[in-house]
Design a protein around this motif. Structure first.
Motif, PDB file in Angstrom:
ATOM      1  N   TYR A 181     -10.049   9.714   8.362  1.00  0.00           N
ATOM      2  CA  TYR A 181      -9.820   8.300   8.622  1.00  0.00           C
ATOM      3  C   TYR A 181     -10.530   7.896   9.901  1.00  0.00           C
ATOM      4  O   TYR A 181      -9.936   7.844  10.973  1.00  0.00           O
ATOM      5  CB  TYR A 181      -8.322   8.006   8.693  1.00  0.00           C
ATOM      6  CG  TYR A 181      -7.600   8.650   7.542  1.00  0.00           C
ATOM      7  CD1 TYR A 181      -7.801   8.173   6.250  1.00  0.00           C
ATOM      8  CD2 TYR A 181      -6.782   9.749   7.731  1.00  0.00           C
ATOM      9  CE1 TYR A 181      -7.186   8.784   5.172  1.00  0.00           C
ATOM     10  CE2 TYR A 181      -6.169  10.365   6.661  1.00  0.00           C
ATOM     11  CZ  TYR A 181      -6.375   9.882   5.379  1.00  0.00           C
ATOM     12  OH  TYR A 181      -5.770  10.484   4.320  1.00  0.00           O
ATOM     13  N   ASN A 216      -2.011  11.980  -6.729  1.00  0.00           N
ATOM     14  CA  ASN A 216      -1.476  11.115  -5.677  1.00  0.00           C
ATOM     15  C   ASN A 216       0.041  11.049  -5.720  1.00  0.00           C
ATOM     16  O   ASN A 216       0.637  10.130  -5.167  1.00  0.00           O
ATOM     17  CB  ASN A 216      -2.060   9.713  -5.811  1.00  0.00           C
ATOM     18  CG  ASN A 216      -3.555   9.717  -5.661  1.00  0.00           C
ATOM     19  OD1 ASN A 216      -4.081  10.385  -4.774  1.00  0.00           O
ATOM     20  ND2 ASN A 216      -4.247   9.019  -6.533  1.00  0.00           N
ATOM     21  N   ASN A 260      -5.778   5.560  -5.066  1.00  0.00           N
ATOM     22  CA  ASN A 260      -4.910   6.473  -4.331  1.00  0.00           C
ATOM     23  C   ASN A 260      -3.454   6.169  -4.606  1.00  0.00           C
ATOM     24  O   ASN A 260      -2.578   6.608  -3.881  1.00  0.00           O
ATOM     25  CB  ASN A 260      -5.183   6.340  -2.832  1.00  0.00           C
ATOM     26  CG  ASN A 260      -6.343   7.198  -2.411  1.00  0.00           C
ATOM     27  OD1 ASN A 260      -6.244   8.417  -2.403  1.00  0.00           O
ATOM     28  ND2 ASN A 260      -7.460   6.576  -2.105  1.00  0.00           N
ATOM     29  N   THR A 318       0.866  -1.167   0.000  1.00  0.00           N
ATOM     30  CA  THR A 318       0.000   0.000   0.000  1.00  0.00           C
ATOM     31  C   THR A 318       0.911   1.228   0.000  1.00  0.00           C
ATOM     32  O   THR A 318       1.771   1.351   0.864  1.00  0.00           O
ATOM     33  CB  THR A 318      -0.879   0.015   1.265  1.00  0.00           C
ATOM     34  OG1 THR A 318      -1.572  -1.215   1.318  1.00  0.00           O
ATOM     35  CG2 THR A 318      -1.858   1.146   1.237  1.00  0.00           C
ATOM     36  N   GLN A 365      -4.524   9.892   2.035  1.00  0.00           N
ATOM     37  CA  GLN A 365      -5.463   9.331   1.076  1.00  0.00           C
ATOM     38  C   GLN A 365      -6.280  10.489   0.532  1.00  0.00           C
ATOM     39  O   GLN A 365      -7.064  11.095   1.236  1.00  0.00           O
ATOM     40  CB  GLN A 365      -6.345   8.320   1.809  1.00  0.00           C
ATOM     41  CG  GLN A 365      -7.382   7.703   0.926  1.00  0.00           C
ATOM     42  CD  GLN A 365      -8.215   6.685   1.682  1.00  0.00           C
ATOM     43  OE1 GLN A 365      -7.717   5.982   2.552  1.00  0.00           O
ATOM     44  NE2 GLN A 365      -9.489   6.616   1.372  1.00  0.00           N
ATOM     45  N   ARG A 406       0.924   5.330  -0.031  1.00  0.00           N
ATOM     46  CA  ARG A 406       0.129   6.547   0.100  1.00  0.00           C
ATOM     47  C   ARG A 406       1.074   7.732   0.243  1.00  0.00           C
ATOM     48  O   ARG A 406       1.853   7.803   1.177  1.00  0.00           O
ATOM     49  CB  ARG A 406      -0.774   6.471   1.329  1.00  0.00           C
ATOM     50  CG  ARG A 406      -1.855   5.415   1.228  1.00  0.00           C
ATOM     51  CD  ARG A 406      -2.933   5.816   0.214  1.00  0.00           C
ATOM     52  NE  ARG A 406      -3.851   4.721  -0.021  1.00  0.00           N
ATOM     53  CZ  ARG A 406      -3.740   3.859  -1.028  1.00  0.00           C
ATOM     54  NH1 ARG A 406      -2.776   3.965  -1.909  1.00  0.00           N
ATOM     55  NH2 ARG A 406      -4.612   2.885  -1.167  1.00  0.00           N
ATOM     56  N   ASN A 448      -6.209  17.093   3.215  1.00  0.00           N
ATOM     57  CA  ASN A 448      -5.049  16.447   3.818  1.00  0.00           C
ATOM     58  C   ASN A 448      -3.971  17.497   3.938  1.00  0.00           C
ATOM     59  O   ASN A 448      -3.705  18.228   2.990  1.00  0.00           O
ATOM     60  CB  ASN A 448      -4.519  15.323   2.913  1.00  0.00           C
ATOM     61  CG  ASN A 448      -5.287  14.039   3.107  1.00  0.00           C
ATOM     62  OD1 ASN A 448      -5.151  13.386   4.135  1.00  0.00           O
ATOM     63  ND2 ASN A 448      -6.125  13.701   2.133  1.00  0.00           N
TER      64      ASN A 448
END
Lengths: 1105, 279
Positions: A904, A350, A291, A278, A284, A280, A850
């Protein structure tokens, strides 16, 4: 004209003269190297010979001067005509130089002047008032050799005379030759290395060692379509180099990035070889869509999504990026802010990760071999109940409910031996995985043409019982050619890899909760034991094979042509194919032989999927200097097509296990599931970069994108960014007062990027076959609700950063603040199912955000010719917030988000402890209506990272080098609670459950055990959905250690090696955490358990000829 | 989306039979047990699935009605048959939804913006809509069962026709206590002796039997089953833990038949295995 020099040097005095300077400047080490080498090279003359003895009668002055030069180490500069007819008579014995000169020139029409070690002789001014003669010191040929730290020749180093135009370049053997003047300063420079400046001081032969730059300000930052010197970069770009990658025995290049880049959080999802990660970058950004960063390998957009269609132990999620071999990578750059990513427009939101493969360098042919081997095992285990504890739990559950074990309760009803104990973690995931990695490369070339060919092989087994392995072979080919006039250039690179990954169909980790008194795995005769059909033997899974064969071809061709001095036309063509062939074979022998329908159980699931993409990107570059103004511009276009075609078919009805591999032997063919998609993408992009005196910098980028993933109304979108930087430390006022700050740079950017990572065709009304039929005829059913009007998901970004360098950039500190806001999230907007489907694709009228702070500190703690110690520290503090969401109460998102809170969130019941009377979990009735319901009584808890970072250190002493990297993460995550009510069925539990309620008044952590599915079971279900399940999952992980030893040059010469290194490396060595589950990084213990990341230890050797 | 098995007539019978104690449950499936023991909760998956699947089928019916209407390539006869079938199915699922859940939203279009905010309608209104749909279906459907070309006659009793609609209409009227209308509608079916008749009790459930008015071919041809009901309700082994074959007729239902009732003597069989007990 004549000039003469003296070969013997008075080096001690030279050192003395320079001592104060040496202590000040950061390059002192290099200088010491230089001095030592030069000293070693020269034979010492009469170093103390400052006294002169001469004896001559009417001798030509030039002869006398020669003698003085030979005796003193000083030399003379003069026009030949000046001394032509002059004769000298002199008789001296051991007099100082000054006295000797006075004596020689006493009656002559010349003056002399001592400057450093040069004595300049000129004619005395003439009577008529003419200007005095000017003596120009004539050029002299300077030669020497440049070497790297390990003593090998350093080709292509730029050698120039400070303030002059002439430039030379070292040849393949590191030698150079340049015309300079005696009093000149000579400058050696090479990208990524410290620039060395030396006063010639009479020397005509200078050998030096060029070291890699401690501070990387001069190196070039690649920003995709263009590159800029790091110092002049207006955006946020960080990355790693081949050397950083070589220190880690990883199989996936992304793992090498783990904990190296601030703002980039990479987590392994599983320890299974080939499993995807994963990734990031800065949080996200998309709620429901992709993402993943945009990956570009040698200029070709690289599909990073798993293309597998079958299930396997990696949850079917294999990483295509694993087909790029880490040892073939020259650098990985991570583009973060709008300034760096807006030129990628709709695909940049992203972040962008640029991977460049290695290229050949001019010089003699270099052969490089690198091989390592190692072993891996899991680092952490769950503390599960042993047999007595387990039986106690089960029996108590029956006792609590006044029940007796039923027919199927084999563990406690006497069917299974109650004295057995098996540690299932040991059996299923306790093995040792083996690793072998071999790499060979040959490279070299001339100044015009360079090439590199390399091959890589890796074999990796698993910790599972059974014969599983991931094998990958790859080749890289790279060729560059530049015409003699340097106008036309061709670059070609191709990587091909073939991967054969043989895994079990499901992760054995999911079986570690088997009853500890479960029967033996094998019968006495060595076959799998099914204990009269009462035991579902987990090793049956080991007979099921899931094989994935992946081929990857990535090819890139760049043609560039420079014209009209300032222009360059460049076209990049790229091609990428990923092909996966998968076969899952389920033999009858994988299950209980007492089952019926053997031929139906035998299955073969064959799948193939192919992604094929090409890209063409013509580009025009312009670059010009107008005095202090520097202007760079580019304009380009992109055409890209990507198509994907896959199919999957299940075969069954095989007469025996041996026939399963042959689909033709199947009696029954399942429906052929096919999928096909084509994605078109085109764009225009431009960039204008401007700087004034390399002090004030502006960077403007923009892109207009069109993507087939959007309806006709919204096919095109515009994106762009403005970046600016001010290098304050270049201002005069600053240099005067604050010279200890070697760099102070303020930069910032604003811009807009987009995200198009959503399914193809989602804006169209589509129907699909669901393999059902009506009146015997296959049917098509609507796939979902249709919204043709949705548009781009755009992210508005803003960033400011302060970059500071201290002590000649030995210490570099970057502090960055960013904010990313999205006001049109494209989500599967939940609908009441009354509408026919539970969601629709639509742009959400909400503002999500974010933001974060990133710190990046690097420091050269010690550096001298024996010792070197550098430290790099990075820290990221992310925040997220739902800024605005009109009428959230009316949408289904009210159960997912709260305005003003982080993005989140998990909505959970609020656990309030165990009722000491009933022994059941209790929860807060938030809305006070007397019952606990999922829609009314859940409260949000935060999950995710609070902050994270890493410390990386590099220590080296002579040939020994030690690198280590420690990662730290402060986070809240999914805890270890098992998705099963303790005691309910034959399923093991962590030892923590022993702290349970047994009788009235007990205060405990866990409620009464139960075997019923009534109130206590319901309470447990709520418990598993409560805040108690989310725990501190912070950890400190000793992620990487590398110890290497390079053979001394003496030995290397003996073996004709240009370098030789032996090394030991460790990955994921140990973890400090309070987290109770299998692994705080994957957080998958009780819910869909997955294999934790392995601890890997390797040892290897690298030889270069 | 819910698959056909989850919202098929079999599944409806299984769930409502368990819930209404017409069946005895042997399944260890937690939600089936909850259903059987009348301990349903609002997040229960089984009750959700029926709702979800039924509205998905209603959407499909509406998509057919709207799509056929808009089409210029389909001839009128075919348009009538398809529209009639879709209207019938829309009525069918509204009927079961309202009987299971009471007040439900009436959905008669594919417009998600309207449907997403649809409110629950009174049962009376729902029934009015059902009758309206069935009457419209009657108007456009023919008298015979058609084949896959929508025109030719078929021996299979799968595609709804006017009499299928009438039979269902009669049932709906009974629920509405409109006994006269119910009688009228059922009489239309009963009088059609050439198509429908009473036959021997042991042949009633056979394929294309004259006593059956509407049969559904198993929708998943690869399962080797003739009907899902047969696979689910006829026990060949002791009751299983899984959903299929996990139930038996409850003693209460069994005792409600007289001993001479052919439905009991012919349609219900006995399976003796003392080792199993209901959950």
């Amino acid at each position: 004209m004549k000039i003469s020099t003296h070969r013997s040097g008075a080096w001690k005095s030279y050192v003395n003269e320079r001592r104060d300077l040496l202590t000040k400047i950061i390059m002192r080490i290099q200088l010491l190297f230089v001095i030592m080498l030069i000293t070693a090279m020269h034979t010492f003359g009469n170093a103390a010979a400052q006294s002169v003895s001469l004896s001559a009668r009417k001798a030509p002055l030039s002869k006398i001067l020669d003698q003085i030069e030979q005796q003193t180490g000083y030399y003379f500069a003069y026009k030949v005509q000046t001394v032509e007819d002059l004769l000298v008579t002199v008789e001296l014995k051991n007099v100082p130089l000054q006295e000797a000169l006075e004596a020689c020139f006493k009656n002559l029409p010349v003056n002399y002047k001592i400057s450093e070690r040069t004595i300049v002789i000129s004619r005395k001014p003439q009577q008529n008032g003419q200007a005095p003669e000017v003596v120009v010191v004539p050029p002299v040929k300077i030669t020497g050799k440049v070497t790297t730290k390990d003593g090998s020749p350093f080709p292509s180093v730029t050698v120039r005379i400070k303030g002059q135009k002439q430039v030379a370049v070292t040849n393949n053997d590191g030698y150079y030759e340049i015309q300079g003047e005696i009093s000149d300063v000579i400058v050696f420079s090479y990208i990524g290395h410290e620039t060395v400046e030396l006063r010639l001081g009479g020397q005509k032969e200078i050998d030096i060692v060029l070291l890699e730059a401690a501070a990387q300000l001069k190196e070039t930052v690649v920003k995709g379509y263009y590159s800029v010197p790091r110092e002049l970069n207006t955006g946020s770009v960080s990355g790693i180099k081949a050397i950083d990658i070589s220190r880690q025995p990883v199989s996936d290049p992304l793992m090498a990035l783990q904990s190296k880049v601030p703002g980039l959080y990479i987590a392994q999802t599983s320890g299974v070889p080939g499993a995807a990660l994963t990734v990031r970058l800065r949080g996200q950004n998309s709620i429901d869509n992709g993402n993943d960063p945009l990956y570009i390998v040698d200029g070709v957009p690289f599909n990073s999504e798993s293309i597998g269609l079958n299930s396997n132990a990696a949850s079917g999620n294999l990483s295509p990026l694993a087909s790029i071999r880490p040892s073939d990578i020259e650098s990985i750059e991570v583009l973060k802010d709008a300034d760096a990513t807006a030129i990628y427009g709709s695909r940049g939101a992203n972040g962008v990760i640029l991977i460049s493969t290695k290229k050949g360098k001019s010089g003699k042919i270099k052969l490089d071999f690198n091989i390592y081997q190692g072993a891996g095992s899991i680092t952490r285990r769950l503390d599960l109940l042993n047999t007595p504890e387990y039986l106690e739990m089960r029996n108590e559950a029956f006792k609590n409910d006044n029940a007796t074990p039923g027919m199927a309760d084999y563990d406690v009803n006497g069917t299974w031996d109650q004295s057995r104990f098996t540690d299932w973690q040991d059996v299923l995931i306790g093995g040792t995985a083996h690793f072998t990695n071999a790499h060979a490369a040959i490279s070299g070339g001339s100044a015009a043409t360079q090439f590199l060919i390399s091959g890589d092989y890796r074999n990796e087994t698993t910790v599972y019982p059974g014969d599983y392995r991931n094998r990958i072979g790859s080749a890289l080919f790279n060729l560059s050619h530049t015409t003699e006039d340097k106008k036309f250039r061709v670059d070609m690179s191709t990587t091909f890899s073939s991967n054969n990954n043989r895994l079990p169909q499901s992760d054995f980790t999911s079986n570690i909760f088997l009853a500890p008194n479960a029967p033996a795995i094998y019968n006495a005769e060595g076959t799998l034991n099914w204990e009269n059909s009462t035991f579902n033997n987990p090793l049956g899974n080991s007979r099921i094979r899931s094989t994935s064969k992946t081929d990857n071809l990535n090819s890139n061709l760049i043609l560039s042509y420079s014209f009209l001095r300032d222009f360059q036309f460049k076209t990049s063509f790229g091609y990428n194919t990923q092909l996966i062939n998968e076969v899952n074979i389920v033999p009858f022998a994988a299950g209980n032989p007492a089952r019926a329908n053997a031929d139906l159980i035998r299955t073969n699931i064959t799948a193939a999927n192919r992604v094929k993409a090409w890209i063409a990107e013509p580009q025009l570059n312009f670059n010009r200097k107008f005095g202090h103004h520097n202007l760079d511009a580019l304009f380009g276009a992109t055409w890209q097509v990507r198509n994907q075609e896959g199919q999957r078919q299940t075969y069954s009805g095989f007469l025996n296990d041996e026939l399963i591999a042959n689909p033709a032997a199947a009696a029954t063919k399942g429906a052929l599931v096919t999928n096909y998609s084509i994605y078109h993408y085109s764009a225009l992009y431009a960039r204008v970069g401007y700087n004034y005196k390399e002090r004030y910098i502006l960077n403007l980028t923009g892109r207009r994108d069109g993507s087939s993933r959007f309806g006709p109304e919204n096919t095109f979108g515009n994106f762009g960014a403005l970046g600016a930087a001010w290098i304050i430390s270049k201002e005069e006022f600053f240099q005067k007062k604050l010279s200890f700050i070697s760099l102070l740079k303020l930069r910032g950017s604003v811009g807009k990027t987009g995200n198009d990572q959503l399914p193809n065709y989602a804006y169209l009304s589509t129907y699909e076959s669901n393999s059902l039929s009506y009146n015997g005829v296959p049917v098509l059913v609507p796939k979902g609700l249709t919204n043709p009007f949705y548009g781009w998901e755009t992210i508005n970004q803003i960033e400011t950063a302060l970059e500071m360098g201290l002590l000649k950039n030995r210490i570099l500190l970057n502090t960055t603040w960013f904010r990313k806001r999205s006001s049109n999230q494209l989500v599967k907007y939940p609908l009441p199912v009354v509408a026919g489907f539970s969601d629709i694709f639509a742009n959400l009228p909400a503002v999500t955000q974010n933001s974060g702070l990133e710190f990046d500190l690097s420091s050269v703690n010690i550096t001298n010719n024996e010792w070197s110690w550098t430290t790099a520290l990075n820290l990221s503090v992310p925040w997220s917030k739902l800024v605005e969401f009109p009428d959230i109460e009316k949408t289904a998102y009210k159960n997912r988000y709260v305005v003003g809170e982080p993005l989140y969130l998990r909505f959970v019941y609020k656990y309030t402890g165990i009722d000491p009377t009933s022994g059941l979990y209790t929860f807060e009735d938030v809305n006070k209506d007397g019952s606990i319901t999922s829609t009314q009584d859940k409260v949000p808890v935060f999950t995710g990272q609070h902050w994270y970072g890493a410390i990386n250190n590099n220590l080296s002493y002579k040939g020994v080098s030690i690198d280590f990297s420690i990662q730290f993460v402060k986070q809240t995550g999914f805890g270890f609670l098992i998705n099963q009510s303790p005691g309910l069925v034959n399923f093991n539990q962590p030892t923590e459950v022993l702290d349970r309620w047994q009788q009235e008044g007990d205060i405990s952590k866990f409620q009464r055990f139960t075997r019923n599915t009534t109130t206590a079971f319901t309470a447990n279900s709520l418990f598993l959905e409560s805040d108690i399940r989310y725990t501190d999952a912070s950890f400190v992980r000793f992620r990487n250690l590398s110890v290497s030893y390079s053979l001394s040059p003496k030995w290397m010469n003996y073996f004709r090696l240009s370098s030789a290194r032996i090394y030991c490396q460790g990955q994921n060595l140990f973890t400090i955490t309070n987290f109770k589950g299998l692994d705080p990084e994957t957080q998958r213990s009780g819910f869909a358990p997955s294999l934790p990341p392995l601890r890997v230890l390797t040892a290897g050797i690298q030889l270069t000829f | 989306m819910g698959n056909v098995a989850e919202a098929s007539p079999y599944y409806l019978a299984l769930l409502t039979g368990s819930y209404g104690d017409e069946l005895v449950n042997y399944s260890t499936n937690v939600t089936l047990q909850q259903l059987y023991t009348n301990s349903l909760n609002s997040v229960d998956a089984q009750t959700n699935r029926v709702w979800t699947s039924a509205y998905n089928f209603i959407y499909q019916a509406n998509a057919v009605i709207e799509g056929v209407q808009a089409s210029s390539g389909i001839n009128e006869g075919v348009k009538h048959q398809l529209t009639g079938e879709a209207l019938f199915l829309r009525a069918y699922w509204h009927f079961y939804l309202t009987n299971l859940y009471g007040k439900i939203p009436i959905v008669t279009s594919t417009l998600y913006k309207e449907n997403a905010v649809a409110v629950r309608d009174d049962k009376v209104k729902v029934y009015e809509q059902i009758v309206k749909d069935l009457l419209s279906a009657r108007l456009v459907l023919g008298d015979t069962y058609v084949g896959n070309d929508n025109i030719s006659l078929s021996t299979e009793r799968i595609r709804p026709n006017k009499f299928v609609v009438d039979a269902f209409l009669a049932r709906v009227y009974l629920y509405m206590e409109k006994y006269e209308e119910a009688e009228l509608a059922s009489t239309r079916v009963i009088n059609n002796k050439s198509q429908f008749d009473i036959i021997d009790a042991d042949k009633v459930f056979l394929k294309n039997s004259k006593e059956s008015i509407w049969q559904i071919m198993t929708a998943a041809p690869n399962t080797n089953l003739n009907t899902t009901e047969g696979a689910g309700f006829i026990l060949t082994l002791k009751p299983q833990n899984s959903a299929a074959g996990s139930t038996a007729v409850s003693p209460r239902l069994l005792n409600s038949f007289t001993s001479a009732d052919k439905r009991k003597t012919i349609w219900i069989a006995k399976f003796t295995d003392k080792t199993v007990t209901p959950m």
